[in-house]
Design a protein around this motif. Structure first.
Motif, short mmCIF file in Angstrom:
data_model
loop_
_atom_site.label_atom_id
_atom_site.label_comp_id
_atom_site.label_asym_id
_atom_site.label_seq_id
_atom_site.Cartn_x
_atom_site.Cartn_y
_atom_site.Cartn_z
N GLN A 127 14.63 43.54 38.15
CA GLN A 127 13.65 42.99 39.44
C GLN A 127 12.63 44.21 39.72
O GLN A 127 11.74 43.98 40.15
CB GLN A 127 14.78 42.75 40.74
CG GLN A 127 15.31 41.47 40.41
CD GLN A 127 16.54 41.58 41.40
OE1 GLN A 127 16.42 42.14 42.68
NE2 GLN A 127 17.44 40.77 41.05
N LEU A 128 13.19 45.37 39.76
CA LEU A 128 12.31 46.64 40.06
C LEU A 128 11.30 47.02 39.00
O LEU A 128 10.08 47.23 39.48
CB LEU A 128 13.21 47.91 40.12
CG LEU A 128 14.17 48.04 41.43
CD1 LEU A 128 15.11 49.13 41.44
CD2 LEU A 128 13.25 48.08 42.74
N THR A 147 19.90 40.39 45.65
CA THR A 147 18.66 41.00 46.32
C THR A 147 19.04 42.37 46.85
O THR A 147 18.34 43.07 47.42
CB THR A 147 17.98 40.17 47.15
OG1 THR A 147 18.98 39.73 48.19
CG2 THR A 147 17.61 38.68 46.93
N GLY A 148 20.36 42.62 46.98
CA GLY A 148 20.66 43.70 47.76
C GLY A 148 21.01 43.34 49.26
O GLY A 148 21.18 44.47 50.06
N ASN A 149 20.71 42.25 49.73
CA ASN A 149 20.95 41.70 51.04
C ASN A 149 22.30 42.13 51.54
O ASN A 149 23.32 41.22 51.02
CB ASN A 149 20.46 40.37 51.17
CG ASN A 149 20.58 39.73 52.71
OD1 ASN A 149 20.52 40.47 53.67
ND2 ASN A 149 20.39 38.52 52.74
N GLY A 150 22.45 42.55 52.57
CA GLY A 150 23.87 43.03 53.05
C GLY A 150 24.69 41.96 53.59
O GLY A 150 25.61 42.13 53.91
N SER A 151 23.76 41.01 54.20
CA SER A 151 24.52 39.82 55.05
C SER A 151 24.99 38.77 54.08
O SER A 151 25.57 37.83 54.38
CB SER A 151 23.39 39.42 55.85
OG SER A 151 22.44 38.46 55.13
N CYS A 227 18.02 46.44 50.43
CA CYS A 227 17.60 45.20 50.11
C CYS A 227 16.14 45.26 49.66
O CYS A 227 15.26 45.81 49.96
CB CYS A 227 17.95 44.47 51.49
SG CYS A 227 17.25 42.96 51.42
N ARG A 228 16.11 44.34 48.62
CA ARG A 228 14.95 44.28 47.69
C ARG A 228 13.91 42.86 48.16
O ARG A 228 12.95 42.64 47.57
CB ARG A 228 15.04 44.18 46.42
CG ARG A 228 15.55 45.33 45.80
CD ARG A 228 15.94 45.21 44.35
NE ARG A 228 17.11 44.51 44.09
CZ ARG A 228 18.20 44.75 44.33
NH1 ARG A 228 18.43 46.09 44.69
NH2 ARG A 228 19.36 43.71 43.96
N ARG A 229 14.44 42.19 49.31
CA ARG A 229 13.72 40.91 49.43
C ARG A 229 12.57 41.07 49.92
O ARG A 229 11.63 40.24 49.25
CB ARG A 229 14.69 40.42 50.73
CG ARG A 229 15.74 39.50 50.70
CD ARG A 229 16.32 39.05 51.96
NE ARG A 229 17.28 37.99 51.80
CZ ARG A 229 17.58 37.19 52.99
NH1 ARG A 229 17.48 37.82 54.22
NH2 ARG A 229 18.51 36.37 52.95
N GLY A 254 24.05 35.31 45.85
CA GLY A 254 23.26 36.35 45.27
C GLY A 254 22.15 35.97 44.54
O GLY A 254 20.97 36.42 44.60
N GLY A 255 22.41 34.87 43.48
CA GLY A 255 21.39 34.44 42.82
C GLY A 255 20.50 33.53 43.52
O GLY A 255 19.17 33.44 43.14
N GLN A 256 21.01 32.70 44.56
CA GLN A 256 20.24 31.96 45.34
C GLN A 256 19.07 32.69 45.96
O GLN A 256 17.87 32.24 46.19
CB GLN A 256 21.06 31.08 46.09
CG GLN A 256 21.91 29.81 45.50
CD GLN A 256 23.16 29.40 46.15
OE1 GLN A 256 23.55 29.73 47.14
NE2 GLN A 256 23.53 28.17 46.08
N ASP A 257 19.79 33.74 46.67
CA ASP A 257 18.86 34.39 47.50
C ASP A 257 17.80 35.48 46.74
O ASP A 257 16.57 35.37 46.97
CB ASP A 257 19.60 35.63 48.17
CG ASP A 257 18.91 36.16 49.31
OD1 ASP A 257 18.61 35.39 50.04
OD2 ASP A 257 18.96 37.53 49.40
N THR A 258 17.93 35.49 45.37
CA THR A 258 17.06 36.23 44.46
C THR A 258 16.11 35.25 44.09
O THR A 258 14.75 35.47 44.39
CB THR A 258 17.87 36.69 43.16
OG1 THR A 258 18.64 37.65 43.35
CG2 THR A 258 16.69 37.35 42.30
N ALA A 259 16.23 33.84 43.83
CA ALA A 259 15.28 32.86 43.52
C ALA A 259 14.60 32.80 44.66
O ALA A 259 13.08 32.03 44.50
CB ALA A 259 16.24 31.46 43.12
#
Length: 304
Positions: A127-128, A147-151, A227-229, A254-259
Protein backbone atom coordinates in the motif's frame (compact mmCIF):
# COMPACT_ATOMS: atom_id res chain seq x y z
CA UNK A 1 23.89 -16.22 -2.87
CA UNK A 2 21.42 -13.83 -4.60
CA UNK A 3 21.68 -10.70 -2.48
CA UNK A 4 21.57 -7.14 -3.76
CA UNK A 5 21.99 -3.74 -2.14
CA UNK A 6 19.21 -1.27 -2.76
CA UNK A 7 20.53 1.97 -4.22
CA UNK A 8 18.08 4.19 -2.33
CA UNK A 9 18.10 2.70 1.18
CA UNK A 10 21.44 0.88 1.11
CA UNK A 11 19.91 -2.31 2.52
CA UNK A 12 21.16 -5.73 1.46
CA UNK A 13 18.21 -7.91 0.49
CA UNK A 14 18.12 -11.62 -0.30
CA UNK A 15 15.82 -12.42 -3.21
CA UNK A 16 14.79 -15.09 -5.69
CA UNK A 17 13.94 -14.46 -9.33
CA UNK A 18 11.67 -16.93 -11.18
CA UNK A 19 10.32 -17.06 -14.71
CA UNK A 20 11.16 -15.26 -17.93
CA UNK A 21 12.84 -11.85 -17.33
CA UNK A 22 11.08 -10.57 -20.46
CA UNK A 23 7.67 -11.06 -18.83
CA UNK A 24 5.91 -8.54 -16.59
CA UNK A 25 7.08 -8.81 -12.98
CA UNK A 26 5.06 -9.76 -9.91
CA UNK A 27 6.88 -8.64 -6.75
CA UNK A 28 5.83 -10.62 -3.63
CA UNK A 29 6.22 -8.93 -0.22
CA UNK A 30 5.80 -11.09 2.88
CA UNK A 31 4.49 -10.18 6.34
CA UNK A 32 5.56 -9.63 9.93
CA UNK A 33 8.47 -11.77 11.07
CA UNK A 34 8.01 -14.02 8.04
CA UNK A 35 10.64 -15.16 5.57
CA UNK A 36 10.02 -14.95 1.84
CA UNK A 37 9.64 -18.76 1.82
CA UNK A 38 6.23 -18.33 3.43
CA UNK A 39 5.15 -17.60 -0.15
CA UNK A 40 4.69 -21.26 -1.14
CA UNK A 41 6.83 -22.58 -3.98
CA UNK A 42 3.58 -23.82 -5.53
CA UNK A 43 2.17 -20.28 -5.62
CA UNK A 44 5.34 -18.93 -7.22
CA UNK A 45 5.23 -21.73 -9.82
CA UNK A 46 1.55 -21.07 -10.51
CA UNK A 47 2.18 -17.37 -11.15
CA UNK A 48 5.13 -18.21 -13.43
CA UNK A 49 2.78 -20.62 -15.21
CA UNK A 50 0.37 -17.73 -15.76
CA UNK A 51 3.12 -15.97 -17.70
CA UNK A 52 4.80 -13.71 -15.16
CA UNK A 53 8.31 -13.16 -13.85
CA UNK A 54 8.03 -13.60 -10.07
CA UNK A 55 10.36 -12.13 -7.45
CA UNK A 56 10.13 -12.82 -3.74
CA UNK A 57 12.54 -11.48 -1.11
CA UNK A 58 13.25 -11.33 2.59
CA UNK A 59 12.30 -8.01 4.15
CA UNK A 60 14.96 -6.21 6.14
CA UNK A 61 15.51 -7.72 9.60
CA UNK A 62 14.37 -11.23 8.68
CA UNK A 63 15.55 -14.32 6.84
CA UNK A 64 18.79 -13.82 4.94
CA UNK A 65 18.48 -10.06 4.45
CA UNK A 66 20.30 -7.37 6.42
CA UNK A 67 19.67 -7.25 10.16
CA UNK A 68 19.54 -4.23 12.46
CA UNK A 69 21.64 -5.70 15.25
CA UNK A 70 21.30 -3.91 18.57
CA UNK A 71 18.54 -1.52 17.50
CA UNK A 72 15.94 -1.16 20.25
CA UNK A 73 12.23 -1.33 19.58
CA UNK A 74 9.79 0.29 22.02
CA UNK A 75 7.29 -2.03 23.69
CA UNK A 76 4.04 -2.20 21.68
CA UNK A 77 1.93 -1.10 24.67
CA UNK A 78 4.13 1.94 25.41
CA UNK A 79 4.28 2.82 21.73
CA UNK A 80 0.47 2.74 21.40
CA UNK A 81 0.05 4.90 24.50
CA UNK A 82 2.53 7.49 23.24
CA UNK A 83 0.87 7.55 19.82
CA UNK A 84 -2.56 8.15 21.35
CA UNK A 85 -1.32 11.21 23.25
CA UNK A 86 0.62 12.51 20.29
CA UNK A 87 4.13 11.60 21.41
CA UNK A 88 5.56 9.32 18.72
CA UNK A 89 8.06 6.76 19.96
CA UNK A 90 11.49 6.41 18.42
CA UNK A 91 11.54 3.36 16.16
CA UNK A 92 14.52 1.65 14.48
CA UNK A 93 13.01 2.26 11.02
CA UNK A 94 9.74 3.24 9.38
CA UNK A 95 7.34 1.06 7.44
CA UNK A 96 7.80 3.56 4.60
CA UNK A 97 11.50 2.63 4.55
CA UNK A 98 10.48 -0.98 3.99
CA UNK A 99 8.38 0.18 1.03
CA UNK A 100 11.45 2.06 -0.21
CA UNK A 101 13.37 -1.23 0.06
CA UNK A 102 10.87 -2.87 -2.31
CA UNK A 103 11.26 -0.07 -4.83
CA UNK A 104 15.04 -0.16 -4.39
CA UNK A 105 15.07 -3.87 -5.16
CA UNK A 106 13.15 -3.17 -8.37
CA UNK A 107 15.63 -0.44 -9.29
CA UNK A 108 18.63 -2.65 -8.60
CA UNK A 109 17.13 -5.35 -10.82
CA UNK A 110 16.33 -2.77 -13.52
CA UNK A 111 12.58 -3.28 -13.22
CA UNK A 112 10.74 -0.04 -13.99
CA UNK A 113 7.25 -1.15 -12.98
CA UNK A 114 5.78 -4.24 -11.34
CA UNK A 115 2.58 -5.81 -10.13
CA UNK A 116 3.19 -5.44 -6.38
CA UNK A 117 1.55 -8.09 -4.18
CA UNK A 118 1.80 -8.01 -0.38
CA UNK A 119 0.46 -10.25 2.38
CA UNK A 120 -0.35 -9.01 5.89
CA UNK A 121 2.43 -6.52 6.80
CA UNK A 122 3.54 -7.02 3.21
CA UNK A 123 0.14 -5.69 2.15
CA UNK A 124 0.77 -2.58 4.22
CA UNK A 125 4.18 -2.18 2.56
CA UNK A 126 2.58 -2.66 -0.87
CA UNK A 127 0.00 0.00 0.00
CA UNK A 128 2.83 2.40 0.86
CA UNK A 129 4.51 1.66 -2.47
CA UNK A 130 1.23 2.69 -4.08
CA UNK A 131 1.05 5.83 -1.95
CA UNK A 132 4.68 6.98 -2.22
CA UNK A 133 5.84 5.46 -5.52
CA UNK A 134 2.79 5.33 -7.81
CA UNK A 135 4.96 5.49 -10.91
CA UNK A 136 6.49 2.10 -10.08
CA UNK A 137 3.24 0.10 -9.96
CA UNK A 138 1.44 -1.69 -12.76
CA UNK A 139 -1.07 -2.92 -10.20
CA UNK A 140 -1.48 -3.45 -6.46
CA UNK A 141 -2.78 -6.54 -4.65
CA UNK A 142 -3.28 -6.34 -0.88
CA UNK A 143 -3.75 -9.75 0.75
CA UNK A 144 -5.01 -10.40 4.31
CA UNK A 145 -4.02 -6.85 5.24
CA UNK A 146 -5.58 -3.67 6.62
CA UNK A 147 -5.52 0.13 6.71
CA UNK A 148 -4.11 0.47 10.22
CA UNK A 149 -7.40 1.99 11.39
CA UNK A 150 -7.47 1.50 15.16
CA UNK A 151 -11.26 1.29 15.35
CA UNK A 152 -11.41 -1.96 13.38
CA UNK A 153 -12.02 -5.27 15.21
CA UNK A 154 -8.95 -6.63 16.95
CA UNK A 155 -7.31 -10.00 16.31
CA UNK A 156 -8.53 -13.03 18.20
CA UNK A 157 -6.69 -13.20 21.51
CA UNK A 158 -5.32 -16.68 20.79
CA UNK A 159 -3.94 -15.57 17.42
CA UNK A 160 -2.14 -12.51 18.79
CA UNK A 161 -0.81 -14.36 21.83
CA UNK A 162 0.63 -17.10 19.61
CA UNK A 163 2.27 -14.54 17.31
CA UNK A 164 4.05 -12.60 20.07
CA UNK A 165 4.67 -15.46 22.51
CA UNK A 166 8.25 -15.55 23.78
CA UNK A 167 10.41 -18.42 22.63
CA UNK A 168 11.14 -21.11 25.20
CA UNK A 169 14.61 -21.58 23.75
CA UNK A 170 16.48 -21.62 20.46
CA UNK A 171 16.55 -25.41 20.39
CA UNK A 172 15.25 -26.72 17.08
CA UNK A 173 12.34 -28.64 18.59
CA UNK A 174 11.17 -25.62 20.61
CA UNK A 175 11.42 -23.41 17.52
CA UNK A 176 9.38 -25.87 15.46
CA UNK A 177 6.76 -26.15 18.21
CA UNK A 178 6.57 -22.35 18.38
CA UNK A 179 6.06 -22.09 14.61
CA UNK A 180 3.42 -24.80 14.57
CA UNK A 181 1.56 -23.09 17.40
CA UNK A 182 1.42 -19.86 15.40
CA UNK A 183 0.23 -21.75 12.31
CA UNK A 184 -2.55 -23.45 14.30
CA UNK A 185 -3.81 -20.20 15.79
CA UNK A 186 -3.77 -18.00 12.70
CA UNK A 187 -4.55 -20.61 10.06
CA UNK A 188 -7.61 -21.25 7.95
CA UNK A 189 -10.56 -22.80 9.80
CA UNK A 190 -11.83 -24.22 6.54
CA UNK A 191 -8.47 -25.65 5.47
CA UNK A 192 -6.69 -27.24 8.45
CA UNK A 193 -3.08 -28.12 7.63
CA UNK A 194 -1.75 -31.61 7.18
CA UNK A 195 0.37 -32.14 10.34
CA UNK A 196 3.26 -33.82 8.57
CA UNK A 197 3.45 -31.21 5.81
CA UNK A 198 3.17 -28.37 8.35
CA UNK A 199 6.01 -29.77 10.43
CA UNK A 200 8.20 -30.27 7.36
CA UNK A 201 7.68 -26.69 6.18
CA UNK A 202 8.27 -25.25 9.66
CA UNK A 203 11.46 -27.27 10.13
CA UNK A 204 12.72 -26.09 6.75
CA UNK A 205 12.03 -22.48 7.73
CA UNK A 206 13.80 -22.87 11.08
CA UNK A 207 16.85 -24.39 9.43
CA UNK A 208 16.96 -21.57 6.87
CA UNK A 209 17.02 -18.73 9.41
CA UNK A 210 15.97 -17.85 12.95
CA UNK A 211 16.11 -14.21 14.02
CA UNK A 212 13.70 -13.31 16.86
CA UNK A 213 14.87 -9.66 17.34
CA UNK A 214 13.55 -8.65 13.93
CA UNK A 215 9.86 -9.16 14.74
CA UNK A 216 9.51 -6.47 17.45
CA UNK A 217 11.31 -3.95 15.26
CA UNK A 218 9.01 -4.69 12.31
CA UNK A 219 6.00 -4.53 14.64
CA UNK A 220 7.19 -1.13 15.89
CA UNK A 221 7.28 0.07 12.27
CA UNK A 222 3.67 -1.08 11.77
CA UNK A 223 2.42 0.70 14.89
CA UNK A 224 4.38 3.83 14.04
CA UNK A 225 2.82 4.03 10.56
CA UNK A 226 -0.66 4.28 12.03
CA UNK A 227 -3.80 4.67 9.96
CA UNK A 228 -3.34 4.88 6.19
CA UNK A 229 -6.99 5.61 5.33
CA UNK A 230 -6.49 9.20 4.17
CA UNK A 231 -3.25 8.34 2.36
CA UNK A 232 -4.85 5.43 0.50
CA UNK A 233 -7.15 7.89 -1.26
CA UNK A 234 -4.13 8.90 -3.38
CA UNK A 235 -3.50 5.37 -4.73
CA UNK A 236 -3.97 5.33 -8.50
CA UNK A 237 -2.85 1.77 -9.30
CA UNK A 238 -5.64 -0.70 -10.13
CA UNK A 239 -6.09 -2.55 -6.85
CA UNK A 240 -7.29 -5.99 -5.82
CA UNK A 241 -7.96 -6.80 -2.16
CA UNK A 242 -8.04 -10.48 -1.18
CA UNK A 243 -9.15 -11.50 2.31
CA UNK A 244 -10.27 -14.58 4.17
CA UNK A 245 -13.67 -14.56 5.82
CA UNK A 246 -12.24 -16.65 8.66
CA UNK A 247 -9.04 -14.66 9.31
CA UNK A 248 -8.41 -14.65 13.10
CA UNK A 249 -5.41 -12.28 12.99
CA UNK A 250 -6.40 -9.52 10.57
CA UNK A 251 -10.17 -9.60 10.59
CA UNK A 252 -12.22 -9.43 7.41
CA UNK A 253 -13.10 -5.82 8.24
CA UNK A 254 -9.43 -4.94 7.59
CA UNK A 255 -9.74 -6.02 3.98
CA UNK A 256 -13.11 -4.35 3.62
CA UNK A 257 -11.70 -1.10 4.99
CA UNK A 258 -8.74 -1.31 2.61
CA UNK A 259 -10.98 -1.73 -0.44
CA UNK A 260 -13.27 1.05 0.76
CA UNK A 261 -10.47 3.60 0.95
CA UNK A 262 -8.58 2.82 -2.28
CA UNK A 263 -10.41 4.36 -5.25
CA UNK A 264 -11.86 1.70 -7.54
CA UNK A 265 -10.46 -1.24 -5.55
CA UNK A 266 -12.01 -4.67 -6.07
CA UNK A 267 -12.62 -6.82 -2.98
CA UNK A 268 -12.67 -10.63 -3.12
CA UNK A 269 -13.39 -12.58 0.06
CA UNK A 270 -13.02 -16.32 0.47
CA UNK A 271 -14.99 -18.43 2.99
CA UNK A 272 -12.96 -20.58 5.37
CA UNK A 273 -9.69 -18.79 4.61
CA UNK A 274 -7.62 -17.56 7.54
CA UNK A 275 -4.22 -15.88 7.81
CA UNK A 276 -2.15 -18.31 5.79
CA UNK A 277 -1.73 -19.65 2.27
CA UNK A 278 -3.14 -23.21 2.38
CA UNK A 279 -2.33 -25.53 -0.52
CA UNK A 280 -6.01 -25.98 -1.32
CA UNK A 281 -6.28 -22.27 -2.21
CA UNK A 282 -3.04 -21.84 -4.18
CA UNK A 283 -4.58 -22.16 -7.64
CA UNK A 284 -7.53 -19.95 -6.71
CA UNK A 285 -5.33 -17.20 -5.25
CA UNK A 286 -2.83 -17.37 -8.11
CA UNK A 287 -5.73 -17.14 -10.54
CA UNK A 288 -7.10 -13.99 -8.87
CA UNK A 289 -3.68 -12.30 -8.80
CA UNK A 290 -2.87 -13.25 -12.41
CA UNK A 291 -6.31 -12.24 -13.71
CA UNK A 292 -6.00 -8.86 -12.02
CA UNK A 293 -2.51 -8.30 -13.42
CA UNK A 294 -3.54 -9.38 -16.93
CA UNK A 295 -6.61 -7.13 -16.91
CA UNK A 296 -4.40 -4.16 -16.08
CA UNK A 297 -1.98 -5.02 -18.89
CA UNK A 298 -4.83 -5.40 -21.40
CA UNK A 299 -6.30 -2.02 -20.42
CA UNK A 300 -2.89 -0.37 -20.76
CA UNK A 301 -2.62 -1.63 -24.35
CA UNK A 302 -6.09 -0.48 -25.36
CA UNK A 303 -6.20 2.73 -27.44
CA UNK A 304 -7.41 5.83 -25.64
Amino acid sequence: MPTITTPNTGIELFYEDHGDPAHETILLIMGLGAQMTLWPDELVAALVGHGFRVIRYDNRDIGLSQKFEGAKAPSPAWQVIRKKIGWPAKVPYKLEAMADDAVGLMTALEIGKAHVVGASMGGMIAQLVGINHPERLLSLTSIMSTTGNGSLPMADKSAMEALVAPLKSLDEEDLVAHGLNIARNIGSPGYPPDPERARERTLKSVRRSVYPPGLPRQLAAIIDDGCRRSRLASVTAPTLVLHGEGDPLVKLEGGQDTAKHIPGAKLVTIPGWGHDLPPELIELLAGHVAEHARSVSVRAREPA
